[in-house]
Design an enzyme around this catalytic site. Structure first.
Site, short mmCIF file in Angstrom:
data_model
loop_
_atom_site.label_atom_id
_atom_site.label_comp_id
_atom_site.label_asym_id
_atom_site.label_seq_id
_atom_site.Cartn_x
_atom_site.Cartn_y
_atom_site.Cartn_z
N SER A 1 35.74 29.87 45.29
CA SER A 1 34.49 30.59 45.04
C SER A 1 34.22 30.70 43.54
O SER A 1 35.00 30.21 42.71
CB SER A 1 34.56 32.00 45.65
OG SER A 1 35.49 32.80 44.93
N SER B 1 31.97 39.32 42.29
CA SER B 1 33.39 39.32 42.61
C SER B 1 33.72 40.52 43.49
O SER B 1 33.40 41.67 43.15
CB SER B 1 34.23 39.36 41.33
OG SER B 1 35.60 39.54 41.63
N SER C 1 33.99 33.61 41.83
CA SER C 1 34.30 34.97 41.36
C SER C 1 35.05 34.98 40.04
O SER C 1 35.09 36.01 39.36
CB SER C 1 35.11 35.72 42.41
OG SER C 1 36.42 35.18 42.54
N LYS D 1 42.47 36.81 40.95
CA LYS D 1 41.67 37.63 40.04
C LYS D 1 42.50 37.86 38.78
O LYS D 1 43.62 37.40 38.65
CB LYS D 1 41.32 38.99 40.68
CG LYS D 1 40.68 38.92 42.06
CD LYS D 1 39.25 38.43 42.04
CE LYS D 1 38.66 38.41 43.46
NZ LYS D 1 37.30 37.84 43.48
#
Length: 307
Positions: free
Chosen positions: A89, A255, A91, A146
């Protein structure tokens, strides 16, 4: 599904090893006796081809013997050293793009068994600013990636799209750190990133010793009502519990991270992202006769270490 391949690889390796061991322990002595008996009868030493013809090894055992060493090396590398992941993705833009293939250093924080993920040895401490892969607390079968924003004891505020951080007070320290605004500066837009048709503003952020870039969508209002509410704190404030970490994506308005679902337990950490080894462009038109997962090109300039 996140642990499926680790479990499958472990099982296949163990089965191949067991077949090889059984053949070597019980079948091979019988074959050697047959060969020795034939050599004594002929009064000469047979070559390998003749031995294989007289006492052939079973195909399954031969296959297990050939693949087990390879599977064993892959299992050790994947379980304890490096594991490949694909970024699915946007994010983590602009640091990581969808289509990036990364290597995650599994021994950055601890060594864990590949099936039950029991900690075998502590090898390091997660640092603020690390980009890490972890098991999503809402569904541990999913892997997320992350950036670590808060470590145990940190107080974090994300207000009006500005990040504030009060590092944990160390017991031996004579003076505790004060709340600080995480500095950020607008960077030159050599490459413009979009959320649908909206151009995103690109900032350079200083998080401790780590300098990295983030993206902000100026058209999206703060989503404070949707934030994870920790008891005893303001709606946009969190205090990281002991043994937990607070994560955020670099693409701040696109996100799903700790702001919305809370903290990540330390035993959910998989490893630290260290290297982009391949990056594919996935800009295929919907009218293309090729499947959407077929790459349209390679982003060679993105290969290298992760910051």
């Amino acid at each position: 599904m996140a642990n499926f391949y680790s479990v499958l690889l472990t099982i296949v390796t163990l089965v191949a090893g067991a077949l090889w061991w059984y053949d070597a322990r019980y079948k091979k002595p019988v074959r050697l006796q047959r060969i020795q008996a034939e050599e004594q009868r002929l009064q000469q030493q047979l070559d390998e081809e003749a031995r294989a013809r007289i006492a052939p090894q079973g195909r399954l055992a031969e296959f297990a013997q050939s693949v087990f060493p390879v599977l064993f090396v892959i299992l050790i590398l994947r379980s304890f050293i490096f594991e490949p992941f694909r970024i699915p993705s946007a994010s983590m833009m602009p640091t990581m793009l969808a289509g990036d293939f990364i290597l995650v250093q599994k021994f950055s924080y601890s060594l864990r068994d590949p099936i039950f993920r029991t900690e075998l040895m502590k090898t390091g401490t997660p640092q603020r600013g690390d980009i890490a892969v972890f098991k999503y607390p809402g569904n541990p079968q999913l892997d997320y990636i992350k950036r670590i924003i808060g470590t145990p004891g940190d107080r974090i505020i994300y207000r009006n799209k500005t990040l504030y951080l009060e590092p944990a007070c160390v017991e031996q320290s004579s003076e505790c750190p004060q709340m600080q605004v995480i500095e950020r500066d607008v960077t030159a837009q050599d490459e413009v990133y979009f959320s649908r048709s909206t151009p995103l503003v690109r900032y350079q952020e200083q998080l401790g010793n780590v300098t990295h870039e983030i993206l902000i969508d100026p058209t999206i209002a703060p989503r404070t009502p949707y934030f994870y509410q920790q008891e005893g704190t303001a709606p946009d404030e969190w205090i990281v519990p002991e043994g937990h970490y607070f994560f955020m994506g670099d693409n701040r308005d696109n996100s799903e991270d700790s702001r919305y679902w809370g903290f990540v337990p330390e035993h959910y950490l998989v490893g630290r992202a260290t290297f982009i080894w391949m990056s594919f462009e996935m800009d295929r038109s919907r009218n293309s006769w090729l499947p959407q997962w077929v790459p349209t090109g390679v982003r060679w300039h993105r290969l290298g270490t992760v910051e």
